[in-house]
Design a protein around this motif. Structure first.
Motif, mmCIF file in Angstrom:
data_model
loop_
_atom_site.group_PDB
_atom_site.id
_atom_site.type_symbol
_atom_site.label_atom_id
_atom_site.label_comp_id
_atom_site.label_asym_id
_atom_site.label_seq_id
_atom_site.Cartn_x
_atom_site.Cartn_y
_atom_site.Cartn_z
ATOM 1 N N TRP A 1 0.827 -1.206 0.000
ATOM 2 C CA TRP A 1 0.000 0.000 0.000
ATOM 3 C C TRP A 1 0.864 1.259 0.000
ATOM 4 C CZ3 TRP A 1 0.094 3.625 3.881
ATOM 5 C CH2 TRP A 1 0.672 3.236 5.088
ATOM 6 N N GLN A 2 2.021 1.228 0.682
ATOM 7 C CA GLN A 2 2.919 2.392 0.663
ATOM 8 C C GLN A 2 3.532 2.592 -0.719
ATOM 9 O OE1 GLN A 2 5.891 2.221 3.726
ATOM 10 N NE2 GLN A 2 4.411 2.487 5.378
ATOM 11 N N ARG A 3 3.955 1.494 -1.332
ATOM 12 C CA ARG A 3 4.516 1.608 -2.681
ATOM 13 C C ARG A 3 3.471 2.152 -3.643
ATOM 14 N NH1 ARG A 3 6.648 -3.772 -1.820
ATOM 15 N NH2 ARG A 3 5.105 -4.448 -3.334
ATOM 16 N N ALA A 4 2.226 1.714 -3.488
ATOM 17 C CA ALA A 4 1.155 2.198 -4.361
ATOM 18 C C ALA A 4 0.938 3.702 -4.176
ATOM 19 C CB ALA A 4 -0.134 1.436 -4.084
ATOM 20 N N LEU A 5 0.985 4.170 -2.933
ATOM 21 C CA LEU A 5 0.823 5.613 -2.689
ATOM 22 C C LEU A 5 1.988 6.404 -3.272
ATOM 23 C CD1 LEU A 5 -0.620 5.742 0.945
ATOM 24 C CD2 LEU A 5 -1.786 6.260 -1.207
ATOM 25 N N TRP A 6 3.219 5.894 -3.128
ATOM 26 C CA TRP A 6 4.381 6.570 -3.706
ATOM 27 C C TRP A 6 4.263 6.619 -5.227
ATOM 28 C CZ3 TRP A 6 7.205 9.884 -1.383
ATOM 29 C CH2 TRP A 6 7.520 9.758 -0.035
ATOM 30 N N LEU A 7 3.811 5.537 -5.840
ATOM 31 C CA LEU A 7 3.663 5.513 -7.295
ATOM 32 C C LEU A 7 2.542 6.446 -7.752
ATOM 33 C CD1 LEU A 7 4.306 1.754 -8.069
ATOM 34 C CD2 LEU A 7 5.789 3.708 -8.562
ATOM 35 N N LEU A 8 1.475 6.552 -6.968
ATOM 36 C CA LEU A 8 0.410 7.503 -7.291
ATOM 37 C C LEU A 8 0.950 8.941 -7.224
ATOM 38 C CD1 LEU A 8 -2.591 8.042 -7.885
ATOM 39 C CD2 LEU A 8 -2.956 8.101 -5.405
ATOM 40 N N ALA A 9 1.702 9.234 -6.173
ATOM 41 C CA ALA A 9 2.312 10.570 -6.046
ATOM 42 C C ALA A 9 3.265 10.831 -7.207
ATOM 43 C CB ALA A 9 3.047 10.684 -4.715
ATOM 44 N N GLU A 10 4.033 9.803 -7.587
ATOM 45 C CA GLU A 10 4.958 9.936 -8.712
ATOM 46 C C GLU A 10 4.211 10.277 -9.979
ATOM 47 O OE1 GLU A 10 5.329 8.205 -12.325
ATOM 48 O OE2 GLU A 10 4.683 6.789 -10.802
ATOM 49 N N GLY A 11 3.110 9.584 -10.226
ATOM 50 C CA GLY A 11 2.336 9.843 -11.433
ATOM 51 C C GLY A 11 1.815 11.274 -11.474
ATOM 52 N N CYS A 12 1.336 11.751 -10.343
ATOM 53 C CA CYS A 12 0.843 13.137 -10.272
ATOM 54 C C CYS A 12 1.973 14.138 -10.509
ATOM 55 C CB CYS A 12 0.185 13.397 -8.924
ATOM 56 S SG CYS A 12 -1.333 12.471 -8.667
ATOM 57 N N CYS A 13 3.130 13.895 -9.896
ATOM 58 C CA CYS A 13 4.273 14.807 -10.061
ATOM 59 C C CYS A 13 4.769 14.813 -11.496
ATOM 60 C CB CYS A 13 5.408 14.420 -9.124
ATOM 61 S SG CYS A 13 5.058 14.700 -7.389
ATOM 62 N N LEU A 14 4.894 13.632 -12.090
ATOM 63 C CA LEU A 14 5.391 13.555 -13.465
ATOM 64 C C LEU A 14 4.409 14.216 -14.426
ATOM 65 C CD1 LEU A 14 7.635 12.600 -15.323
ATOM 66 C CD2 LEU A 14 6.443 10.422 -15.531
ATOM 67 N N LEU A 15 3.130 13.971 -14.258
ATOM 68 C CA LEU A 15 2.123 14.585 -15.113
ATOM 69 C C LEU A 15 2.159 16.114 -14.974
ATOM 70 C CD1 LEU A 15 -0.243 14.267 -17.070
ATOM 71 C CD2 LEU A 15 -1.738 14.100 -15.082
ATOM 72 N N THR A 16 2.261 16.601 -13.743
ATOM 73 C CA THR A 16 2.330 18.046 -13.518
ATOM 74 C C THR A 16 3.591 18.630 -14.153
ATOM 75 O OG1 THR A 16 1.144 17.748 -11.444
ATOM 76 C CG2 THR A 16 2.263 19.853 -11.763
ATOM 77 N N GLY A 17 4.707 17.913 -14.048
ATOM 78 C CA GLY A 17 5.943 18.383 -14.670
ATOM 79 C C GLY A 17 5.841 18.442 -16.181
ATOM 80 N N VAL A 18 5.214 17.450 -16.791
ATOM 81 C CA VAL A 18 5.056 17.449 -18.250
ATOM 82 C C VAL A 18 4.114 18.574 -18.678
ATOM 83 C CG1 VAL A 18 4.140 16.122 -20.200
ATOM 84 C CG2 VAL A 18 5.643 15.019 -18.543
ATOM 85 N N VAL A 19 3.039 18.784 -17.947
ATOM 86 C CA VAL A 19 2.134 19.893 -18.249
ATOM 87 C C VAL A 19 2.875 21.224 -18.109
ATOM 88 C CG1 VAL A 19 0.065 21.117 -17.439
ATOM 89 C CG2 VAL A 19 0.031 18.630 -17.688
ATOM 90 N N GLY A 20 3.793 21.305 -17.131
ATOM 91 C CA GLY A 20 4.574 22.521 -16.919
ATOM 92 C C GLY A 20 5.466 22.884 -18.095
ATOM 93 N N ILE A 21 5.776 21.919 -18.950
ATOM 94 C CA ILE A 21 6.564 22.228 -20.149
ATOM 95 C C ILE A 21 5.781 23.188 -21.043
ATOM 96 C CG2 ILE A 21 7.501 21.229 -22.296
ATOM 97 C CD1 ILE A 21 8.049 18.655 -20.673
ATOM 98 N N PHE A 22 4.471 23.050 -21.060
ATOM 99 C CA PHE A 22 3.640 23.802 -21.989
ATOM 100 C C PHE A 22 2.915 24.990 -21.355
ATOM 101 C CE2 PHE A 22 3.842 19.357 -23.309
ATOM 102 C CZ PHE A 22 4.474 19.518 -24.529
#
Length: 142
Positions: free
Chosen positions: A14-35
């Protein structure tokens, strides 16, 4: 030395799943930040690397080996340095974003992005600058 694909300190699923969910949100926000102006990319990529290191060694390895994001993360981890090309480009993009914000936001709060960008720029220009990267050898004999 940990085995490939195995975290040095196993975490509950469950902790790994939460970290991966946070990772997905951070990566998506970073990619959106390019534009999008005023949304930085690099801090979110660094947060992605932090989340990956806590949740998935395989995903962390993927990020570190990515040709676009990997060098930034490796420079930060190794030297707490920001790349030579990143600082002026980020400053320019913040200036463009500020001009856009100044025109589109109500004048009563238009100063807020300027204050935030000034704080980010002061922080960004404070760490050392990473040496320019040499292009990878192409493997061709010319």
């Amino acid at each position: 030395m940990p085995q490939a694909g195995v975290l040095p300190f196993p975490r509950p699923r469950w902790q790994r799943a939460l970290w991966l969910l946070a990772e997905g949100c951070c990566l998506l926000t970073g990619v959106v930040g390019i534009f999008l102006p005023l949304l930085p990319t690099t801090p979110f990529v660094r947060l992605t690397a932090l989340c990956f290191s806590r949740g998935s060694l395989r995903c962390e390895t993927w990020l570190l080996n990515d040709p676009r994001f990997g060098p930034t993360v490796r420079d930060w981890r190794a030297h707490r340095a920001i790349g030579l090309q990143s600082k002026p480009l980020a400053t320019l993009m913040m200036a463009v974003g500020l001009a856009w914000a100044w025109q589109s936001m109500p004048q009563s709060i238009a100063w807020l992005p300027a204050v935030l960008c000034a704080a980010v720029a002061a922080w960004m220009w404070n760490p050392p600058t990473a040496a320019p990267r040499r292009p990878a050898p192409s493997g061709r004999a010319d």
